[in-house]
Design a protein around this motif. Structure first.
Motif, short mmCIF file in Angstrom:
data_model
loop_
_atom_site.label_atom_id
_atom_site.label_comp_id
_atom_site.label_asym_id
_atom_site.label_seq_id
_atom_site.Cartn_x
_atom_site.Cartn_y
_atom_site.Cartn_z
N THR A 354 -4.44 63.84 65.55
CA THR A 354 -5.82 63.51 65.17
C THR A 354 -6.63 63.40 66.45
O THR A 354 -6.36 62.52 67.29
N ALA A 355 -7.59 64.31 66.64
CA ALA A 355 -8.31 64.34 67.91
C ALA A 355 -9.66 65.02 67.71
O ALA A 355 -9.93 65.67 66.70
N ASP A 356 -10.51 64.86 68.72
CA ASP A 356 -11.78 65.57 68.79
C ASP A 356 -11.52 66.93 69.43
O ASP A 356 -11.13 67.01 70.59
N GLN A 361 -10.31 70.32 74.00
CA GLN A 361 -10.43 71.59 74.71
C GLN A 361 -10.94 71.37 76.12
O GLN A 361 -10.49 72.03 77.07
N GLN A 362 -11.87 70.42 76.28
CA GLN A 362 -12.38 70.12 77.61
C GLN A 362 -11.28 69.57 78.50
O GLN A 362 -11.21 69.88 79.69
N VAL A 363 -10.39 68.74 77.92
CA VAL A 363 -9.23 68.24 78.67
C VAL A 363 -8.37 69.41 79.15
O VAL A 363 -7.96 69.49 80.31
N LEU A 364 -8.10 70.35 78.23
CA LEU A 364 -7.27 71.51 78.58
C LEU A 364 -7.93 72.34 79.67
O LEU A 364 -7.27 72.75 80.64
N PHE A 365 -9.22 72.61 79.54
CA PHE A 365 -9.92 73.42 80.53
C PHE A 365 -9.95 72.73 81.90
O PHE A 365 -9.83 73.39 82.95
N ASN A 366 -10.14 71.41 81.89
CA ASN A 366 -10.14 70.69 83.17
C ASN A 366 -8.77 70.77 83.86
O ASN A 366 -8.69 70.94 85.08
N VAL A 447 -10.29 63.60 82.00
CA VAL A 447 -9.02 63.79 81.29
C VAL A 447 -8.39 62.44 80.99
O VAL A 447 -7.95 62.17 79.85
N TYR A 448 -8.34 61.58 81.98
CA TYR A 448 -7.73 60.26 81.83
C TYR A 448 -8.42 59.46 80.72
O TYR A 448 -7.78 58.91 79.81
N GLY A 449 -9.75 59.40 80.77
CA GLY A 449 -10.49 58.60 79.80
C GLY A 449 -10.40 59.16 78.40
O GLY A 449 -10.23 58.40 77.43
N THR A 450 -10.50 60.48 78.26
CA THR A 450 -10.43 61.08 76.93
C THR A 450 -9.07 60.88 76.29
O THR A 450 -8.98 60.54 75.10
N VAL A 451 -8.02 61.08 77.05
CA VAL A 451 -6.67 60.91 76.51
C VAL A 451 -6.44 59.45 76.13
O VAL A 451 -5.85 59.15 75.08
N LYS A 452 -6.90 58.53 76.97
CA LYS A 452 -6.78 57.11 76.64
C LYS A 452 -7.52 56.79 75.35
O LYS A 452 -7.03 56.02 74.50
N GLN A 453 -8.71 57.38 75.19
CA GLN A 453 -9.51 57.11 74.00
C GLN A 453 -8.83 57.65 72.74
O GLN A 453 -9.06 57.15 71.64
N HIS A 454 -7.96 58.62 72.90
CA HIS A 454 -7.20 59.18 71.77
C HIS A 454 -5.87 58.47 71.57
O HIS A 454 -5.03 58.93 70.78
N GLY A 455 -5.62 57.38 72.30
CA GLY A 455 -4.39 56.61 72.13
C GLY A 455 -3.19 57.19 72.85
O GLY A 455 -2.05 56.83 72.53
N GLY A 456 -3.42 58.08 73.80
CA GLY A 456 -2.31 58.70 74.53
C GLY A 456 -2.30 58.31 75.99
O GLY A 456 -2.97 57.37 76.42
N PHE A 457 -1.54 59.06 76.76
CA PHE A 457 -1.46 58.82 78.21
C PHE A 457 -1.11 60.13 78.90
O PHE A 457 -0.67 61.10 78.27
N VAL A 458 -1.33 60.15 80.22
CA VAL A 458 -1.08 61.34 81.03
C VAL A 458 0.03 61.04 82.01
O VAL A 458 0.03 59.98 82.67
N GLN A 459 0.97 61.96 82.11
CA GLN A 459 2.09 61.82 83.06
C GLN A 459 2.02 62.98 84.05
O GLN A 459 1.88 64.14 83.65
N VAL A 460 2.11 62.66 85.34
CA VAL A 460 1.99 63.68 86.38
C VAL A 460 3.32 63.79 87.12
O VAL A 460 3.88 62.78 87.54
#
Length: 503
Positions: A354-356, A361-366, A447-460
């Protein structure tokens, strides 16, 4: 009944000990009595023969028979008396031996209980004598220091073994050691949390330790040290500080973005009014167009800042992650140079989230843009998806990582990666390693803020010379077994912790 059996068993063991003590004494007494009898008989027969009372020492006469009977009675009486005296002596010795065995058994049990208790603690515990040599160590102490058994530490100088250097590698003299000084000064330091201990393999780990004196008749004869490895605690503290810093930066960015956006709206509105008023005499003046373009760039900047602060408006709908990637492939390809190849490695199962759609897409492009900039001479960018089940252990105790099923979007490049020292900074707003004017430092922050707002996280993940991989974990709503017909040219590689070049 159990008490009766215990009493019978005790009597049996006591009787066994008594026989073990009494039988040797009885045997010795009987042998001694027999020897005395033979010696006295021979002596008396010699005297009778010398005085002419008998013709030979082998003569059997009433006199020799009476003498023999007298000697037998006398020796038997003495022997019996000796046995009567030996019996209570043997009993007392058996009783003492039994008590000694009971005490020894109790001591062994106490030592075993103490050792079991020490070996059951998470804390490492060791004791030293006045010279600093180890006289006691538990299992946790050996394990934390990289040894297979506590016995391997006994007799070793503990300061020279595991406390010889500071965290930066400089020497830590024994005379300056706060733990060792306890033996000479008698003053125990407070809980120490700013030092390291060294393992057998030469690696160091941060510790929290305390020491206490071992005293005997008001004299310090050694010390005991308890310590724990606080590496995980330090890591959690670093994560908390980083999260607090990011939260503060997000609040600041969000506030600035709102105020800045209001200013931009005023500039844009007045510029459009001016453009309308001048339309009759000078259609589309270039100066006004430049103002409107600058407003658009400023609006995009505020959107990125709002995304980082997680204050943007999102329109969440059910999406299939694999399909979103395929729909974005054409636009993503236009972001790349001719010497850069784009590959897809999508999961065979449908990944429902469930996402915007626009924001994702902006996360992916970034991420693709960030990967492209990390390979100035070209290379390969692989976009992959997968389904991952995270449990309590795999989340590492991080508060922002809830156990469950996740759909994972991965963007991997073949660039050079970046040094470890800036890994913690890549998601900070306005942080960039690019030249002035070539990056806002808000791409990864968005990317960080959008993923957090969707209840997820980013791993590098990154390794020097092998590129980087950004993994976006999004909570999966449902995952059904739908075959994905997209080709899978290459699998995502495994990496140790690292970073990519932030824009």
């Amino acid at each position: 009944m159990k008490q009766i059996f215990k009493s019978i068993s005790g009597l049996k063991s006591m009787f066994t000990l008594f026989l073990g003590r009494f039988l040797p004494l009885a045997l010795f007494t009987l042998l001694a009595g027999g020897a005395i009898f033979l010696l006295e008989r021979s002596s008396h027969l010699d005297l009778l023969y010398k005085f002419g009372k008998i013709q030979s020492i082998d003569e059997r006469s009433p006199l020799t028979i009476a003498l023999q009977q007298h000697q037998l009675v006398t020796i038997s009486a003495v022997t019996l008396l000796a046995l009567l005296i030996a019996a209570p002596i043997a009993w007392m010795r058996a009783l003492k031996q039994r008590n000694d065995l009971i005490v020894e058994h109790q001591n062994r049990e106490n030592l075993r209980s103490i050792k079991l208790l020490l070996d059951s603690t998470i804390e490492g515990i060791y004791g030293t004598d006045e010279e600093g040599r180890c006289i006691l160590a538990n299992r946790s102490c050996a394990r934390l220091l990289g040894y297979s058994a506590p016995e391997l530490l006994l007799g070793k100088n503990m300061h020279q073994l595991m406390h010889h250097s500071h965290a930066d590698g400089t020497a830590y003299p024994e005379t300056e050691c706060r733990a060792h000084r306890l033996i000479t000064t008698g003053v125990a330091p407070a809980l120490v949390t700013d030092e390291v201990f060294w393992r057998q393999d030469g690696s160091a780990f941060p510790v929290s330790y305390s020491v206490h004196p071992i005293q005997e008749q008001d004299r310090i004869i050694g010390m005991v040290c308890t310590f724990v490895d606080i590496s995980e605690r330090r890591q959690l503290e670093d994560q908390l500080r980083h999260a607090q810093k990011m939260e503060a930066a997000g609040q600041l960015a969000g506030g600035i973005a709102h105020d800045f956006n209001n200013i931009l709206q005023i500039i844009s509105g007045n510029t459009q009014i001016l453009q309308y008023d001048l339309k009759q005499t000078n259609p589309d003046p270039p100066q006004l167009l430049e103002i409107l373009k600058a407003v658009e760039r400023g609006t995009a900047l505020t959107r990125s800042m709002l995304a980082f602060s997680r204050k943007q408006t999102i329109n969440s709908i059910p999406l299939e992650l694999n399909q979103l990637v395929k729909d974005s492939q054409l636009l993503a390809q236009k972001l790349l140079q001719k010497n850069t190849t784009l590959q897809l490695d999508l999961a065979e199962t449908a990944l429902i989230i469930t996402a915007d759609e626009v924001l994702l897409q902006q996360v992916l492009f970034n991420l693709i843009t960030n990967a492209r900039d990390a390979m100035p001479t070209g290379g390969t960018i692989t976009i992959a998806t997968a389904e991952r089940l995270l449990d309590e252990q795999s989340t590492g105790g991080a508060k922002d990582r809830v156990p469950g099923t996740y759909a994972v979007l991965m963007v991997q490049d073949t660039g050079q990666g970046i040094p470890e020292e800036i890994r913690q900074k890549i998601f900070e707003p306005f942080f960039t390693t690019k030249e002035v004017g070539k990056g806002t430092g808000l791409g990864l922050a968005m990317v960080y803020g959008t993923v957090k707002q969707h209840g997820g996280f980013v791993q590098v993940e990154s390794k020097a010379g092998l590129g980087s991989c950004f993994s976006v974990f999004l909570p999966a709503v449902a995952a059904c077994l739908m075959p994905n017909r997209n080709g899978t040219p290459e699998s995502i590689k495994d990496f140790s912790h690292g970073t990519n070049s932030p824009d």
